[in-house]
Motif scaffolding. Structure first.
Motif, mmCIF file in Angstrom:
data_model
loop_
_atom_site.group_PDB
_atom_site.id
_atom_site.type_symbol
_atom_site.label_atom_id
_atom_site.label_comp_id
_atom_site.label_asym_id
_atom_site.label_seq_id
_atom_site.Cartn_x
_atom_site.Cartn_y
_atom_site.Cartn_z
ATOM 1 N N VAL A 183 71.023 44.055 96.770
ATOM 2 C CA VAL A 183 72.103 44.783 97.436
ATOM 3 C C VAL A 183 73.195 45.048 96.421
ATOM 4 O O VAL A 183 73.644 44.142 95.720
ATOM 5 N N ARG A 184 73.602 46.306 96.319
ATOM 6 C CA ARG A 184 74.666 46.664 95.389
ATOM 7 C C ARG A 184 76.004 46.259 95.974
ATOM 8 O O ARG A 184 76.303 46.552 97.132
ATOM 9 N N PRO A 185 76.841 45.621 95.217
ATOM 10 C CA PRO A 185 78.158 45.231 95.736
ATOM 11 C C PRO A 185 79.150 46.390 95.659
ATOM 12 O O PRO A 185 80.007 46.430 94.793
ATOM 13 N N ASP A 186 79.029 47.363 96.545
ATOM 14 C CA ASP A 186 79.962 48.495 96.556
ATOM 15 C C ASP A 186 81.364 48.049 96.936
ATOM 16 O O ASP A 186 82.346 48.553 96.436
ATOM 17 N N SER A 187 81.443 47.121 97.862
ATOM 18 C CA SER A 187 82.740 46.586 98.261
ATOM 19 C C SER A 187 82.639 45.064 98.240
ATOM 20 O O SER A 187 81.611 44.496 98.599
ATOM 21 N N ASP A 230 67.939 59.732 96.841
ATOM 22 C CA ASP A 230 67.261 59.784 95.536
ATOM 23 C C ASP A 230 66.386 58.552 95.330
ATOM 24 O O ASP A 230 65.284 58.650 94.782
ATOM 25 N N GLU A 231 66.855 57.394 95.757
ATOM 26 C CA GLU A 231 66.073 56.173 95.605
ATOM 27 C C GLU A 231 64.829 56.193 96.486
ATOM 28 O O GLU A 231 63.767 55.725 96.078
ATOM 29 N N VAL A 232 64.956 56.765 97.678
ATOM 30 C CA VAL A 232 63.793 56.883 98.567
ATOM 31 C C VAL A 232 62.766 57.830 97.932
ATOM 32 O O VAL A 232 61.568 57.536 97.916
ATOM 33 N N GLU A 233 63.228 58.953 97.392
ATOM 34 C CA GLU A 233 62.322 59.892 96.729
ATOM 35 C C GLU A 233 61.634 59.242 95.533
ATOM 36 O O GLU A 233 60.436 59.435 95.307
ATOM 37 N N GLU A 234 62.384 58.451 94.768
ATOM 38 C CA GLU A 234 61.813 57.787 93.597
ATOM 39 C C GLU A 234 60.786 56.736 94.014
ATOM 40 O O GLU A 234 59.726 56.618 93.399
ATOM 41 N N LEU A 235 61.086 55.992 95.056
ATOM 42 C CA LEU A 235 60.173 54.959 95.528
ATOM 43 C C LEU A 235 58.875 55.559 96.060
ATOM 44 O O LEU A 235 57.782 55.086 95.749
ATOM 45 N N CYS A 236 58.996 56.630 96.843
ATOM 46 C CA CYS A 236 57.821 57.266 97.460
ATOM 47 C C CYS A 236 57.139 58.272 96.531
ATOM 48 O O CYS A 236 56.021 58.694 96.808
ATOM 49 N N ARG A 237 57.832 58.693 95.485
ATOM 50 C CA ARG A 237 57.348 59.690 94.539
ATOM 51 C C ARG A 237 57.108 61.053 95.171
ATOM 52 O O ARG A 237 56.215 61.796 94.757
ATOM 53 N N THR A 238 57.919 61.363 96.194
ATOM 54 C CA THR A 238 57.829 62.678 96.820
ATOM 55 C C THR A 238 59.150 62.999 97.527
ATOM 56 O O THR A 238 59.764 62.131 98.131
ATOM 57 N N ALA A 275 77.428 51.443 102.416
ATOM 58 C CA ALA A 275 76.473 52.327 101.758
ATOM 59 C C ALA A 275 75.542 51.564 100.835
ATOM 60 O O ALA A 275 74.469 52.040 100.516
ATOM 61 N N GLY A 276 75.950 50.382 100.388
ATOM 62 C CA GLY A 276 75.130 49.601 99.495
ATOM 63 C C GLY A 276 73.961 48.920 100.172
ATOM 64 O O GLY A 276 73.067 48.414 99.516
ATOM 65 N N GLU A 277 73.929 48.894 101.491
ATOM 66 C CA GLU A 277 72.862 48.212 102.220
ATOM 67 C C GLU A 277 71.585 49.034 102.303
ATOM 68 O O GLU A 277 70.514 48.477 102.491
ATOM 69 N N PHE A 278 71.699 50.344 102.192
ATOM 70 C CA PHE A 278 70.565 51.235 102.377
ATOM 71 C C PHE A 278 70.217 51.947 101.072
ATOM 72 O O PHE A 278 71.067 52.155 100.223
ATOM 73 N N LEU A 279 68.963 52.343 100.949
ATOM 74 C CA LEU A 279 68.550 53.140 99.798
ATOM 75 C C LEU A 279 69.110 54.547 99.930
ATOM 76 O O LEU A 279 69.152 55.111 101.025
ATOM 77 N N SER A 280 69.514 55.127 98.814
ATOM 78 C CA SER A 280 70.001 56.500 98.835
ATOM 79 C C SER A 280 68.808 57.452 98.943
ATOM 80 O O SER A 280 67.652 57.048 98.797
ATOM 81 N N ASP A 302 66.789 58.641 111.135
ATOM 82 C CA ASP A 302 68.092 58.976 111.698
ATOM 83 C C ASP A 302 68.027 60.304 112.457
ATOM 84 O O ASP A 302 66.956 60.911 112.590
ATOM 85 N N GLU A 303 69.158 60.757 112.951
ATOM 86 C CA GLU A 303 69.181 61.966 113.777
ATOM 87 C C GLU A 303 68.870 63.235 112.999
ATOM 88 O O GLU A 303 68.619 64.286 113.586
ATOM 89 N N TYR A 304 68.870 63.158 111.668
ATOM 90 C CA TYR A 304 68.537 64.309 110.832
ATOM 91 C C TYR A 304 67.122 64.211 110.268
ATOM 92 O O TYR A 304 66.770 64.914 109.318
ATOM 93 N N ASN A 305 66.313 63.323 110.841
ATOM 94 C CA ASN A 305 64.920 63.089 110.445
ATOM 95 C C ASN A 305 64.786 62.596 109.008
ATOM 96 O O ASN A 305 63.802 62.877 108.342
ATOM 97 N N ARG A 306 65.769 61.863 108.554
ATOM 98 C CA ARG A 306 65.693 61.244 107.236
ATOM 99 C C ARG A 306 65.265 59.795 107.406
ATOM 100 O O ARG A 306 65.627 59.125 108.360
ATOM 101 N N VAL A 307 64.523 59.301 106.434
ATOM 102 C CA VAL A 307 64.056 57.921 106.466
ATOM 103 C C VAL A 307 65.174 57.014 105.969
ATOM 104 O O VAL A 307 65.736 57.242 104.899
ATOM 105 N N ILE A 308 65.504 55.990 106.764
ATOM 106 C CA ILE A 308 66.535 55.029 106.410
ATOM 107 C C ILE A 308 65.842 53.696 106.145
ATOM 108 O O ILE A 308 65.099 53.194 106.989
ATOM 109 N N VAL A 309 66.082 53.125 104.960
ATOM 110 C CA VAL A 309 65.412 51.892 104.556
ATOM 111 C C VAL A 309 66.462 50.914 104.040
ATOM 112 O O VAL A 309 67.296 51.280 103.202
#
Length: 69
Positions: A53-57, A9-17, A2-7, A37-44
């Motif tokens: 990269v956040r060290p989640d594990s 909230d982070e995508v919304e903050e980056l794009c400001r929408t 999960a640490g490899e991709f933007l969440s 992705d299959e739910y039409n969400r932007v994956i970055v």
């Protein structure tokens, strides 16, 4: 992983929408690598926008499989 991709909230903050179509337009206009992705969400990937990269594990320590003689 999960640490490899933007969440979301982070995508919304980056794009400001919060609107997905505008987020997609933002990434295409700025030539930032992304996918949908299959739910039409932007994956970055974090590396695509220069975010660390956040060290989640913890990463496993590399060890050779060869025997030391």
């Amino acid at each position: 992983m999960a640490g490899e991709f933007l969440s979301r909230d982070e995508v919304e903050e980056l794009c400001r929408t919060p609107i997905r179509a505008r987020q997609l337009a933002f990434f295409e206009r700025n030539k930032i690598r992304h996918r949908i992705d299959e739910y039409n969400r932007v994956i970055v990937l974090r590396t695509a926008v220069g975010a660390p990269v956040r060290p989640d594990s913890p990463r496993p320590v590399w060890r050779s499989n060869k025997e030391v003689r």
